[in-house]
Design a protein around this motif. Structure first.
Motif, short mmCIF file in Angstrom:
data_model
loop_
_atom_site.label_atom_id
_atom_site.label_comp_id
_atom_site.label_asym_id
_atom_site.label_seq_id
_atom_site.Cartn_x
_atom_site.Cartn_y
_atom_site.Cartn_z
N THR A 1 -11.71 -6.96 -2.24
CA THR A 1 -10.69 -5.91 -2.39
C THR A 1 -9.52 -6.42 -3.25
O THR A 1 -8.90 -5.64 -3.97
N ASN B 1 -9.45 -11.50 1.79
CA ASN B 1 -10.19 -10.31 1.37
C ASN B 1 -10.38 -10.35 -0.15
O ASN B 1 -9.70 -9.64 -0.90
N GLN C 1 -4.03 -9.93 -0.43
CA GLN C 1 -5.40 -9.85 0.05
C GLN C 1 -6.11 -11.20 -0.08
O GLN C 1 -6.92 -11.56 0.78
N GLY D 1 -2.92 -7.54 -4.33
CA GLY D 1 -4.09 -8.39 -4.54
C GLY D 1 -3.85 -9.82 -4.09
O GLY D 1 -4.70 -10.43 -3.43
N SER E 1 -10.48 -5.89 -6.77
CA SER E 1 -10.31 -4.49 -7.16
C SER E 1 -8.87 -4.21 -7.57
O SER E 1 -8.62 -3.49 -8.56
N ASP E 2 -7.92 -4.78 -6.83
CA ASP E 2 -6.50 -4.58 -7.18
C ASP E 2 -6.18 -5.21 -8.54
O ASP E 2 -5.45 -4.62 -9.34
N SER F 1 0.84 -1.21 0.00
CA SER F 1 0.00 0.00 0.00
C SER F 1 0.87 1.26 0.00
O SER F 1 0.55 2.25 -0.67
N TYR G 1 -0.07 -3.60 -7.68
CA TYR G 1 -1.46 -4.02 -7.47
C TYR G 1 -1.58 -5.54 -7.43
O TYR G 1 -2.33 -6.09 -6.63
#
Length: 387
Positions: A251, A248, A243, A240, A254-255, A223, A236
């Motif tokens: 989210t 997760n 995550q 990802g 999304s990455d 991050s 990303y």
């Protein structure tokens, strides 16, 4: 006023002509430098030759032109550059810049001991506050030479002499390559404390935390990297993946979306990662689309068919799942036993009990299958490694 003696006038004229030649040589050298910078090496070489024909004095100027022509010859991969570097050093034997240039040639030719010698001498001649530059350069030569202890010793010297974030970053990379992730994290931390916008240091520190299975710390570092540089798709992707390991999935999705948007065309691995996130979020139809897209882009990867088989099982399309796992087997690789196990699972669900038992017996009878342990439980896709 008395007229000047002829001898005096001749001397003045000689001085005037020499100054004019020196000025013309300087202009030629500048023109050649521009040509070299634009990749016109042959044209630059001709102008450097003209500059040298005009310049016999002073030695420092002549040496600088030899150096620049040597750089041109080096870029042309012409070993005659060594003659020019030697001539440049005769004009200014205390120049670390000339020594570094010669070291670049030696390095490109695999003559690492000669490069190490030149860079060591350059470090000893460098002005206060600049020796770290040559220690950093020499550490890279040691790495190419396979002498990691020498590289580490030079990075220690670079740090001692003010090498800053770059020295810590390079030393951290060596520690990481040796599996010394705790030591590497220390140096990455030092690098980021000295250069707070060093997104690459945050990223690599995240990778080290990932190897230590410190997923929350890895997420934090990725991050930080993205906060500095939000245009790098690799950042990303790794956040990802982290995550996913933290569970997760949305989210993570999304990455992966961001990575795919940034890198066009996106490699097939990006779709696999996004598909795994969608699978974890129980969006199986969308996950299947991503796995099919990855297979379309590269039909030679066993893990792509394996992921597709897993999501087909989630969709209770077991015959299609068996077909996909069979494609995994036809490609061949590390997922052989896992594929046989999942084929057996699907056969069991659709009532093909004999086929299911035969599949499991194959694994149990195979020592490698037993060692892998992959037949014992389902792989949920989170820890799949893409080779």
């Amino acid at each position: 006023a008395q007229p000047k003696p002829r001898a005096f006038m001749n001397k003045e004229e000689t001085i005037r002509r020499e100054k004019l030649k020196m000025k013309t040589a300087q202009k030629c050298s500048e023109q050649a430098h521009i040509l070299m910078g634009s990749g016109q090496y042959e044209e630059a070489l001709e102008v450097y030759n003209k500059a040298l024909s005009l310049c016999s004095q002073p030695k420092y100027l002549q040496g600088n032109i030899y150096f620049q022509r040597g750089e041109c010859l080096r870029l042309m991969e012409n070993k005659k550059c060594l003659d020019d570097y030697r001539a440049a050093l005769e004009g200014n034997p205390q120049s670390p810049v000339y020594l570094e240039a010669r070291a670049k040639w030696h390095t490109s030719q695999g003559e690492y001991s000669l490069a190490v010698h030149d860079l060591g001498k350059a470090a000893s001649l460098a002005a206060d506050g600049f020796s770290h530059h040559y220690f950093l350069k020499r550490s890279n030569v040691f790495k190419l030479w396979g002498k990691i202890d020498g590289a580490l010793a030079d990075l220690d010297r670079a740090i001692t002499h003010g090498g800053g974030a770059e020295a810590y970053l390079q030393r951290a990379d060596i520690f990481a390559s040796q599996g010394k992730f705790i030591e590497s994290i220390h140096d990455y931390t030092m690098a980021t404390s000295l250069s707070t916008n060093n997104h690459e240091a945050y990223y690599r520190m995240g990778l080290a935390h990932l190897r230590l299975q410190e997923y929350s710390n890895a997420f934090t570092q990725f991050s930080f990297a993205l906060r500095v540089d939000s245009s790098n798709p690799d950042y990303y992707i790794e956040r990802g993946r982290t995550q996913i390991l933290l569970g997760n999935y949305l989210t993570a999705h999304s990455d992966f979306e961001s990575a795919i948007r940034l890198q066009n065309p996106a490699p097939p691995e990006f779709f696999i990662f996004r598909g795994i996130a969608l699978k974890g979020a129980q969006k199986y139809d969308q996950a299947l689309e991503d796995f099919n897209q990855a297979i379309t882009l590269d039909p030679t990867r066993e893990v792509f068919y394996f992921c597709k088989g897993l999501v087909l099982q989630d969709l209770e399309r077991h015959k299609d799942a068996i077909s996909s796992f069979n494609q995994t087997l036809s490609v061949g690789g590390a997922l052989h036993h896992a594929s046989v196990y999942h084929i057996a699972l699907s056969n069991h669900v659709i009532g093909e009990l004999e086929a299911a038992v035969l599949g499991l017996e194959k694994i149990i009878k195979d020592p490698e299958g037993l060692r892998s342990g992959m037949w014992k439980k389902e792989n949920d896709g989170r820890r799949i490694q893409l080779s």
